[in-house]
Write a protein that holds these residues in place. Structure first.
Motif, PDB file in Angstrom:
ATOM      1  N   VAL A 220       0.871  -1.176   0.000  1.00 10.77           N
ATOM      2  CA  VAL A 220       0.000   0.000   0.000  1.00 10.77           C
ATOM      3  C   VAL A 220       0.903   1.219   0.000  1.00 10.77           C
ATOM      4  O   VAL A 220       2.064   1.159   0.422  1.00 10.77           O
ATOM      5  CB  VAL A 220      -0.973   0.013   1.206  1.00 10.77           C
ATOM      6  N   SER A 221       0.392   2.332  -0.484  1.00 11.47           N
ATOM      7  CA  SER A 221       1.244   3.515  -0.651  1.00 11.47           C
ATOM      8  C   SER A 221       1.884   3.961   0.664  1.00 11.47           C
ATOM      9  O   SER A 221       3.025   4.424   0.664  1.00 11.47           O
ATOM     10  CB  SER A 221       0.465   4.647  -1.291  1.00 11.47           C
ATOM     11  N   LYS A 222       1.189   3.819   1.776  1.00 11.60           N
ATOM     12  CA  LYS A 222       1.744   4.222   3.073  1.00 11.60           C
ATOM     13  C   LYS A 222       3.027   3.452   3.381  1.00 11.60           C
ATOM     14  O   LYS A 222       4.042   4.043   3.752  1.00 11.60           O
ATOM     15  CB  LYS A 222       0.712   3.973   4.173  1.00 11.60           C
ATOM     16  N   ASN A 223       3.002   2.146   3.191  1.00 14.69           N
ATOM     17  CA  ASN A 223       4.190   1.329   3.471  1.00 14.69           C
ATOM     18  C   ASN A 223       5.317   1.616   2.489  1.00 14.69           C
ATOM     19  O   ASN A 223       6.486   1.696   2.879  1.00 14.69           O
ATOM     20  CB  ASN A 223       3.840  -0.156   3.423  1.00 14.69           C
ATOM     21  N   VAL A 224       4.983   1.770   1.223  1.00  6.55           N
ATOM     22  CA  VAL A 224       6.004   2.025   0.208  1.00  6.55           C
ATOM     23  C   VAL A 224       6.668   3.380   0.462  1.00  6.55           C
ATOM     24  O   VAL A 224       7.896   3.498   0.415  1.00  6.55           O
ATOM     25  CB  VAL A 224       5.405   1.947  -1.206  1.00  6.55           C
ATOM     26  N   GLU A 225       5.883   4.408   0.755  1.00  6.33           N
ATOM     27  CA  GLU A 225       6.448   5.743   1.011  1.00  6.33           C
ATOM     28  C   GLU A 225       7.288   5.771   2.283  1.00  6.33           C
ATOM     29  O   GLU A 225       8.345   6.411   2.321  1.00  6.33           O
ATOM     30  CB  GLU A 225       5.338   6.786   1.074  1.00  6.33           C
ATOM     31  N   ASN A 226       6.839   5.080   3.335  1.00  9.50           N
ATOM     32  CA  ASN A 226       7.629   5.018   4.565  1.00  9.50           C
ATOM     33  C   ASN A 226       8.951   4.290   4.326  1.00  9.50           C
ATOM     34  O   ASN A 226       9.999   4.708   4.821  1.00  9.50           O
ATOM     35  CB  ASN A 226       6.846   4.322   5.688  1.00  9.50           C
ATOM     36  N   THR A 227       8.899   3.214   3.569  1.00  7.02           N
ATOM     37  CA  THR A 227      10.118   2.472   3.251  1.00  7.02           C
ATOM     38  C   THR A 227      11.054   3.321   2.407  1.00  7.02           C
ATOM     39  O   THR A 227      12.265   3.353   2.655  1.00  7.02           O
ATOM     40  CB  THR A 227       9.762   1.167   2.511  1.00  7.02           C
ATOM     41  N   ARG A 228      10.515   4.045   1.432  1.00  7.70           N
ATOM     42  CA  ARG A 228      11.334   4.911   0.581  1.00  7.70           C
ATOM     43  C   ARG A 228      12.013   5.986   1.422  1.00  7.70           C
ATOM     44  O   ARG A 228      13.197   6.285   1.242  1.00  7.70           O
ATOM     45  CB  ARG A 228      10.487   5.555  -0.509  1.00  7.70           C
ATOM     46  N   SER A 229      11.303   6.544   2.370  1.00  8.49           N
ATOM     47  CA  SER A 229      11.861   7.558   3.252  1.00  8.49           C
ATOM     48  C   SER A 229      13.025   6.990   4.074  1.00  8.49           C
ATOM     49  O   SER A 229      14.070   7.632   4.224  1.00  8.49           O
ATOM     50  CB  SER A 229      10.772   8.089   4.184  1.00  8.49           C
ATOM     51  N   LYS A 230      12.849   5.793   4.581  1.00 12.12           N
ATOM     52  CA  LYS A 230      13.917   5.154   5.359  1.00 12.12           C
ATOM     53  C   LYS A 230      15.123   4.833   4.480  1.00 12.12           C
ATOM     54  O   LYS A 230      16.269   4.986   4.911  1.00 12.12           O
ATOM     55  CB  LYS A 230      13.389   3.896   6.035  1.00 12.12           C
ATOM     56  N   LEU A 231      14.864   4.394   3.254  1.00 15.98           N
ATOM     57  CA  LEU A 231      15.965   4.116   2.331  1.00 15.98           C
ATOM     58  C   LEU A 231      16.734   5.394   2.000  1.00 15.98           C
ATOM     59  O   LEU A 231      17.973   5.379   1.957  1.00 15.98           O
ATOM     60  CB  LEU A 231      15.431   3.465   1.058  1.00 15.98           C
ATOM     61  N   LYS A 232      16.025   6.494   1.790  1.00 14.57           N
ATOM     62  CA  LYS A 232      16.686   7.784   1.514  1.00 14.57           C
ATOM     63  C   LYS A 232      17.544   8.206   2.702  1.00 14.57           C
ATOM     64  O   LYS A 232      18.634   8.761   2.532  1.00 14.57           O
ATOM     65  CB  LYS A 232      15.646   8.864   1.217  1.00 14.57           C
ATOM     66  N   ARG A 233      17.063   7.958   3.925  1.00 10.40           N
ATOM     67  CA  ARG A 233      17.830   8.293   5.128  1.00 10.40           C
ATOM     68  C   ARG A 233      19.114   7.460   5.184  1.00 10.40           C
ATOM     69  O   ARG A 233      20.182   7.972   5.536  1.00 10.40           O
ATOM     70  CB  ARG A 233      16.984   8.048   6.375  1.00 10.40           C
ATOM     71  N   LEU A 234      19.029   6.184   4.819  1.00  7.39           N
ATOM     72  CA  LEU A 234      20.225   5.339   4.792  1.00  7.39           C
ATOM     73  C   LEU A 234      21.207   5.797   3.718  1.00  7.39           C
ATOM     74  O   LEU A 234      22.417   5.689   3.898  1.00  7.39           O
ATOM     75  CB  LEU A 234      19.829   3.877   4.580  1.00  7.39           C
ATOM     76  N   VAL A 235      20.706   6.332   2.625  1.00  3.69           N
ATOM     77  CA  VAL A 235      21.572   6.895   1.581  1.00  3.69           C
ATOM     78  C   VAL A 235      22.306   8.110   2.131  1.00  3.69           C
ATOM     79  O   VAL A 235      23.521   8.256   1.941  1.00  3.69           O
ATOM     80  CB  VAL A 235      20.760   7.271   0.315  1.00  3.69           C
ATOM     81  N   SER A 236      21.598   8.970   2.841  1.00  5.27           N
ATOM     82  CA  SER A 236      22.236  10.181   3.372  1.00  5.27           C
ATOM     83  C   SER A 236      23.301   9.847   4.417  1.00  5.27           C
ATOM     84  O   SER A 236      24.226  10.625   4.619  1.00  5.27           O
ATOM     85  CB  SER A 236      21.192  11.134   3.957  1.00  5.27           C
ATOM     86  N   ARG A 237      23.186   8.698   5.053  1.00  5.28           N
ATOM     87  CA  ARG A 237      24.178   8.267   6.052  1.00  5.28           C
ATOM     88  C   ARG A 237      25.306   7.439   5.448  1.00  5.28           C
ATOM     89  O   ARG A 237      26.209   7.013   6.153  1.00  5.28           O
ATOM     90  CB  ARG A 237      23.487   7.478   7.150  1.00  5.28           C
ATOM     91  N   GLY A 238      25.237   7.182   4.152  1.00  7.34           N
ATOM     92  CA  GLY A 238      26.304   6.465   3.475  1.00  7.34           C
ATOM     93  C   GLY A 238      26.217   4.957   3.581  1.00  7.34           C
ATOM     94  O   GLY A 238      27.164   4.262   3.245  1.00  7.34           O
ATOM     95  N   ILE A 239      25.089   4.437   4.040  1.00  5.41           N
ATOM     96  CA  ILE A 239      24.934   2.995   4.200  1.00  5.41           C
ATOM     97  C   ILE A 239      24.465   2.361   2.891  1.00  5.41           C
ATOM     98  O   ILE A 239      24.891   1.269   2.532  1.00  5.41           O
ATOM     99  CB  ILE A 239      23.957   2.690   5.351  1.00  5.41           C
ATOM    100  N   LEU A 240      23.572   3.049   2.182  1.00  2.00           N
ATOM    101  CA  LEU A 240      23.087   2.599   0.887  1.00  2.00           C
ATOM    102  C   LEU A 240      23.466   3.614  -0.174  1.00  2.00           C
ATOM    103  O   LEU A 240      23.856   4.732   0.133  1.00  2.00           O
ATOM    104  CB  LEU A 240      21.558   2.438   0.908  1.00  2.00           C
ATOM    105  N   VAL A 241      23.322   3.208  -1.434  1.00  3.91           N
ATOM    106  CA  VAL A 241      23.577   4.076  -2.574  1.00  3.91           C
ATOM    107  C   VAL A 241      22.327   4.064  -3.447  1.00  3.91           C
ATOM    108  O   VAL A 241      21.732   3.002  -3.666  1.00  3.91           O
ATOM    109  CB  VAL A 241      24.794   3.573  -3.388  1.00  3.91           C
ATOM    110  N   GLU A 242      21.933   5.229  -3.935  1.00  2.00           N
ATOM    111  CA  GLU A 242      20.814   5.318  -4.872  1.00  2.00           C
ATOM    112  C   GLU A 242      21.412   5.421  -6.271  1.00  2.00           C
ATOM    113  O   GLU A 242      21.867   6.478  -6.696  1.00  2.00           O
ATOM    114  CB  GLU A 242      19.932   6.523  -4.541  1.00  2.00           C
TER     115      GLU A 242
END
Length: 58
Positions: A25-47
């Motif tokens: 559902v859009s709520k879960n997908v958007e929350n997950t995307r937000s968390k993934l973006k936060r991990l990118v900003s911390r250098g843990i993931l790459v977009e």
């Protein structure tokens, strides 16, 4: 992080929700995307492309 290691390919927020058995559902997908973006900003993931996330490989 295990989902990235198990699948060994870049993931979208929707793919990660599916691998975590969350309802698609859009709520879960958007929350997950937000968390993934936060991990990118911390250098843990790459977009690699907009909306496509992978683990940082040294």
């Amino acid at each position: 992080m295990d989902a990235f290691a198990d699948l060994a390919r870049p993931l979208r927020a929707r793919d990660l929700c599916q691998s975590l058995n969350l309802p698609i559902v859009s709520k879960n997908v958007e929350n997950t995307r937000s968390k993934l973006k936060r991990l990118v900003s911390r250098g843990i993931l790459v977009e690699t492309e907009p909306g496509l996330f992978t683990q940082h490989r040294p």
